[in-house]
Design a protein around this motif. Sequence first.
Motif, PDB file in Angstrom:
ATOM      1  N   GLN A  89     -19.631  38.373  58.937  1.00 59.59           N
ATOM      2  CA  GLN A  89     -18.488  37.723  59.104  1.00 59.59           C
ATOM      3  C   GLN A  89     -18.760  36.473  57.920  1.00 59.59           C
ATOM      4  N   LYS A  90     -19.587  36.535  56.808  1.00 62.69           N
ATOM      5  CA  LYS A  90     -19.592  35.751  55.892  1.00 62.69           C
ATOM      6  C   LYS A  90     -19.187  36.143  54.607  1.00 62.69           C
ATOM      7  N   PRO A  91     -18.826  34.907  53.908  1.00 59.67           N
ATOM      8  CA  PRO A  91     -18.167  35.073  52.371  1.00 59.67           C
ATOM      9  C   PRO A  91     -19.021  35.957  51.482  1.00 59.67           C
ATOM     10  N   LYS A  92     -18.600  36.735  50.612  1.00 52.98           N
ATOM     11  CA  LYS A  92     -19.599  37.630  49.975  1.00 52.98           C
ATOM     12  C   LYS A  92     -19.067  37.717  48.546  1.00 52.98           C
ATOM     13  N   LEU A  93     -19.909  38.039  47.413  1.00 49.54           N
ATOM     14  CA  LEU A  93     -19.554  38.338  46.074  1.00 49.54           C
ATOM     15  C   LEU A  93     -19.550  39.948  46.068  1.00 49.54           C
ATOM     16  N   GLY A 129     -16.855  47.815  45.420  1.00 43.91           N
ATOM     17  CA  GLY A 129     -17.003  47.034  46.767  1.00 43.91           C
ATOM     18  C   GLY A 129     -18.366  47.089  47.647  1.00 43.91           C
ATOM     19  N   GLU A 130     -19.072  48.115  47.296  1.00 45.89           N
ATOM     20  CA  GLU A 130     -20.252  48.239  48.091  1.00 45.89           C
ATOM     21  C   GLU A 130     -21.486  47.362  47.620  1.00 45.89           C
ATOM     22  N   VAL A 131     -21.304  46.822  46.551  1.00 46.57           N
ATOM     23  CA  VAL A 131     -22.525  45.886  46.017  1.00 46.57           C
ATOM     24  C   VAL A 131     -22.348  44.582  46.566  1.00 46.57           C
ATOM     25  N   LEU A 132     -22.810  44.086  47.397  1.00 49.56           N
ATOM     26  CA  LEU A 132     -22.528  42.651  48.138  1.00 49.56           C
ATOM     27  C   LEU A 132     -23.601  41.644  48.005  1.00 49.56           C
ATOM     28  N   SER A 133     -23.338  40.407  47.609  1.00 51.07           N
ATOM     29  CA  SER A 133     -24.442  39.576  47.577  1.00 51.07           C
ATOM     30  C   SER A 133     -23.574  38.178  48.378  1.00 51.07           C
ATOM     31  N   PRO A 134     -24.607  37.437  48.928  1.00 58.48           N
ATOM     32  CA  PRO A 134     -24.175  36.372  49.586  1.00 58.48           C
ATOM     33  C   PRO A 134     -23.906  35.089  48.900  1.00 58.48           C
ATOM     34  N   VAL A 135     -23.001  34.338  49.468  1.00 60.57           N
ATOM     35  CA  VAL A 135     -22.456  33.106  48.917  1.00 60.57           C
ATOM     36  C   VAL A 135     -23.367  31.804  49.345  1.00 60.57           C
ATOM     37  N   PHE A 136     -24.065  31.162  48.628  1.00 59.87           N
ATOM     38  CA  PHE A 136     -24.960  29.895  49.017  1.00 59.87           C
ATOM     39  C   PHE A 136     -24.664  28.589  48.905  1.00 59.87           C
ATOM     40  N   GLY A 137     -25.226  27.821  49.490  1.00 63.90           N
ATOM     41  CA  GLY A 137     -25.340  26.335  49.152  1.00 63.90           C
ATOM     42  C   GLY A 137     -24.040  25.842  49.341  1.00 63.90           C
ATOM     43  N   ALA A 138     -23.666  24.794  48.388  1.00 66.50           N
ATOM     44  CA  ALA A 138     -22.545  23.918  48.399  1.00 66.50           C
ATOM     45  C   ALA A 138     -21.262  24.961  48.358  1.00 66.50           C
ATOM     46  N   ALA A 139     -21.380  25.874  47.528  1.00 68.82           N
ATOM     47  CA  ALA A 139     -20.159  26.925  47.366  1.00 68.82           C
ATOM     48  C   ALA A 139     -19.913  27.314  48.648  1.00 68.82           C
ATOM     49  N   ALA A 140     -20.695  27.831  49.532  1.00 67.06           N
ATOM     50  CA  ALA A 140     -20.620  28.409  50.947  1.00 67.06           C
ATOM     51  C   ALA A 140     -20.017  27.197  51.724  1.00 67.06           C
ATOM     52  N   GLU A 141     -20.465  26.241  51.686  1.00 67.66           N
ATOM     53  CA  GLU A 141     -19.919  24.942  52.324  1.00 67.66           C
ATOM     54  C   GLU A 141     -18.587  24.758  52.101  1.00 67.66           C
ATOM     55  N   ASP A 142     -18.214  24.697  50.733  1.00 67.94           N
ATOM     56  CA  ASP A 142     -16.959  24.296  50.102  1.00 67.94           C
ATOM     57  C   ASP A 142     -15.772  25.447  50.810  1.00 67.94           C
ATOM     58  N   LEU A 143     -16.126  26.622  51.006  1.00 67.37           N
ATOM     59  CA  LEU A 143     -15.385  27.905  51.364  1.00 67.37           C
ATOM     60  C   LEU A 143     -15.157  27.948  52.954  1.00 67.37           C
ATOM     61  N   VAL A 144     -16.343  27.901  53.527  1.00 72.43           N
ATOM     62  CA  VAL A 144     -16.095  28.149  54.922  1.00 72.43           C
ATOM     63  C   VAL A 144     -15.499  27.091  55.552  1.00 72.43           C
ATOM     64  N   GLY A 145     -14.391  27.384  56.588  1.00 73.20           N
ATOM     65  CA  GLY A 145     -13.569  26.442  57.254  1.00 73.20           C
ATOM     66  C   GLY A 145     -12.637  25.933  56.408  1.00 73.20           C
ATOM     67  N   ARG A 146     -12.121  26.639  55.135  1.00 72.21           N
ATOM     68  CA  ARG A 146     -11.061  25.962  54.360  1.00 72.21           C
ATOM     69  C   ARG A 146      -9.682  26.706  55.065  1.00 72.21           C
ATOM     70  N   GLU A 147      -8.678  25.897  55.264  1.00 66.99           N
ATOM     71  CA  GLU A 147      -7.420  26.407  55.731  1.00 66.99           C
ATOM     72  C   GLU A 147      -6.397  27.087  54.939  1.00 66.99           C
TER      73      GLU A 147
END
Length: 299
Positions: free
Chosen positions: A150-154, A159-177
């Motif tokens: 349940q983590k944001p992905k690029l 659609g099958e090639v996934l990479s994680p979102v790291f650092g400040a970008a992830a912090e900016d996105l997670v929790g956004r309403e």
Amino acid sequence: MGQIEVFSPAKINLFLSVLGRMENGFHELASLVAQVDFGDRLFIDWEAADSAAVELSCDDPSLPTDSGNLAYAAAEGFLLRSGLKWRVRIRLEKRIPHGAGLGGGSSNASAVLTALGKLAQEAGELGLSRGETLELAAELGSDCPLFLDQKPKLMRGRGEVLSPVFGAAAEDLVGRELLLFKPSFSISTPWAYKTLAATEGAYDQREWAEERLAAWSSGDLDLSQLLHNSFEKVAFPKYAAFDPLFRKMKGYSLECLMSGSGSSCFALLSSSSNVALLEGVVRDCWGDRVFVKRAKVLG
């Protein structure tokens, strides 16, 4: 015998760029995808049997309860590949609208795979390896691998090639309403792809898409500026309901986007957003049959 309850979240595409058709017939995508804290629930139990079997029930009578449902197909595939002789019973409480671009069916399938993996482990059985689970998820649907955590992905490829979102970008996105909203109609995904393919200049350039994603990932582009969906090019001319509502929401300084191939959309909320007022704006534009839900990005 064992049982488990699992949450099956909806997803949104904050950036969805269709780049063209690949040699294998699938369309190539570049996308930023996140799951939200709104979704379905599945209740799964099993018992030993002479042969593998799956039973599925759902509180939405319009949905199939056989192999035409991805949750059923996922359980069937898991049992076949693992060799487990289990009778699996699944009860699906459906909350994600279908035909909405929120990934409900794919999420359900991956939730079943995750749940059966945990149940097999608890029972002392091998189940499927991580690689086998990913392979099965990709066969079930292009979006399915996304939902195995349940983590944001690029997302790239089909659609099958996934990479994680790291650092400040992830912090900016997670929790956004967000405010999710869907009109009373749905949009056919095959129609959206077919129409996009037939529309001259509708495909995005890979270089442009990758530059946008890189700029956002490095902090050089705000999330509200990143928002993009190729399918709006074909959906908005056909469905007149979208543009007036998007214009009204922009009057409240909110950026909106359609998710997936539609017809669900979302608005990025701010700390000062009056959600009750905005829900009223959506209902005034789209009527009482509209689906509206406040949600938050998971991570």
